[in-house]
Design an enzyme around this catalytic site. Structure first.
Site, PDB file in Angstrom:
ATOM      1  CE1 TYR A   1      -3.443   2.712  -0.022  1.00 18.85           C
ATOM      2  CE2 TYR A   1      -3.978   2.087   2.296  1.00 18.85           C
ATOM      3  CZ  TYR A   1      -4.301   2.774   1.197  1.00 18.85           C
ATOM      4  OH  TYR A   1      -5.400   3.752   1.239  1.00 18.85           O
TER       5      TYR A   1
ATOM      6  CE  LYS B   1      -6.146   0.107  -0.979  1.00 22.74           C
ATOM      7  NZ  LYS B   1      -6.734  -0.174   0.276  1.00 22.74           N
TER       8      LYS B   1
END
Length: 315
Positions: free
Chosen positions: A137, A162
């Site tokens: 992320y 992400k």
């Protein structure tokens, strides 16, 4: 796991319910997870940002992940959030594997800022013994550049990235660098739009080759989340625009009024839908009563817009 075929939007990021005496409400969590699966999500990301990962003890974390895996019972993949400092993140990753998760989402490191090369080193440290696939992320203090994003492909445990930064030009550079690199994993590496209320940026991210997105809306109004995703897929621009105008833009405006509302409002929305998810834990603050009332009006307006569109189309 072919993430491109498995993880299609809207992806579910469930809440972590708490009781009034500050315990995990496991019975409510089981209902919540079952509702998320029944609504049609293709993957569950448990104990992540919306699930208040940073507020959980290690024992609570194991309880939450174990229950999610048990409730899902193999119907869809379950990814668990892991994070904190590098040693803590490695422990969480091991716990997620022990609890039966199918993969993990590596959240930004705790507090410390660094260079893209330093963040890459953090990722390498955390995932080096991972038995699970890892999605990284990129958000807040965890920032990569095209070169360090490309280096992720040399870590077999890392299967995707992400993005929660929202710099579309930089993300385009990262995607293009990876896809045109000639690396054996270039075509299969997975990209995910992880911005708050990601539906707002879904069109822009699709244009740069990032079709999947996480949906906080799915945690409290999965009917609207799926209606938007179907409209986007089918090219129903009229419905996409109607839901943006009536629901998603007002929701984002309300979310932006108070820091932390990206979680607090989602919990308030779930409570409005009849799910006893309880309060948020500090340092998050509860949504103000007038904001909860506004949220109820926004949800109702979104459903009214959807109903009007269907009536117009004779559906």
């Amino acid at each position: 796991m072919d993430l491109h075929s498995v993880l299609t939007p809207p992806l579910s990021f469930p809440l972590t319910p708490f009781t009034d005496d500050d315990r995990i409400a496991l019975d409510v969590l089981a209902v919540h997870v079952e509702q998320q699966v029944a609504a049609g999500t293709t993957a569950l990301f448990i104990a992540c940002g919306t699930g208040e990962f940073t507020a959980l003890s290690r024992e609570e974390y194991r309880e939450v992940v174990t229950l999610a895996v048990k409730t899902v019972a193999g119907r869809i993949p379950v990814f668990a959030g892991v994070g904190g400092g590098p040693a803590v993140a490695r422990e969480c990753l091991a716990d997620a594997a022990d609890c039966g998760a199918d993969g993990v989402l590596l959240l930004p490191p705790y507090l410390v800022s660094s260079t893209p090369e330093g963040i890459l080193g953090h990722i390498e440290y955390v995932v080096r013994d991972s038995p699970l696939p890892v999605i990284v992320y990129q958000r807040a203090n965890a920032r990569l550049n095209p070169a360090t994003a490309l280096a992720l492909l040399d870590l077999p445990q890392v299967v995707g990235l992400k993005d929660g930064l929202g710099d579309v030009e930089q993300m385009q550079r990262i995607v293009a660098t990876v896809r045109t690199s000639g690396h054996p994993r270039a075509a299969t590496f997975y990209f995910l739009n992880g911005l708050p209320t990601a539906e707002l940026s879904a069109r822009a991210y699709r244009a740069i080759g990032v079709g999947s997105y996480s949906s906080a809306v799915h945690a409290f109004a999965p009917d609207l989340a799926h209606a938007f995703a179907r409209a986007l897929d089918s090219g129903d621009d009229a419905l996409v625009d109607a839901l943006l105008a009536a629901f998603l833009l007002p929701l984002a405006d309300l979310r932006d009024t108070v820091a932390g509302y990206a979680v607090s409002l989602v919990k308030a929305g779930a409570r409005l839908e009849g799910l006893a998810v309880g309060p948020v834990r500090p340092p998050l603050v509860e949504a103000k009563p007038e904001h909860v009332e506004e949220l109820a009006r926004i949800i109702a307006a979104g459903r009214a817009a959807l109903a009007a569109h269907r009536e117009e189309r004779g559906q």
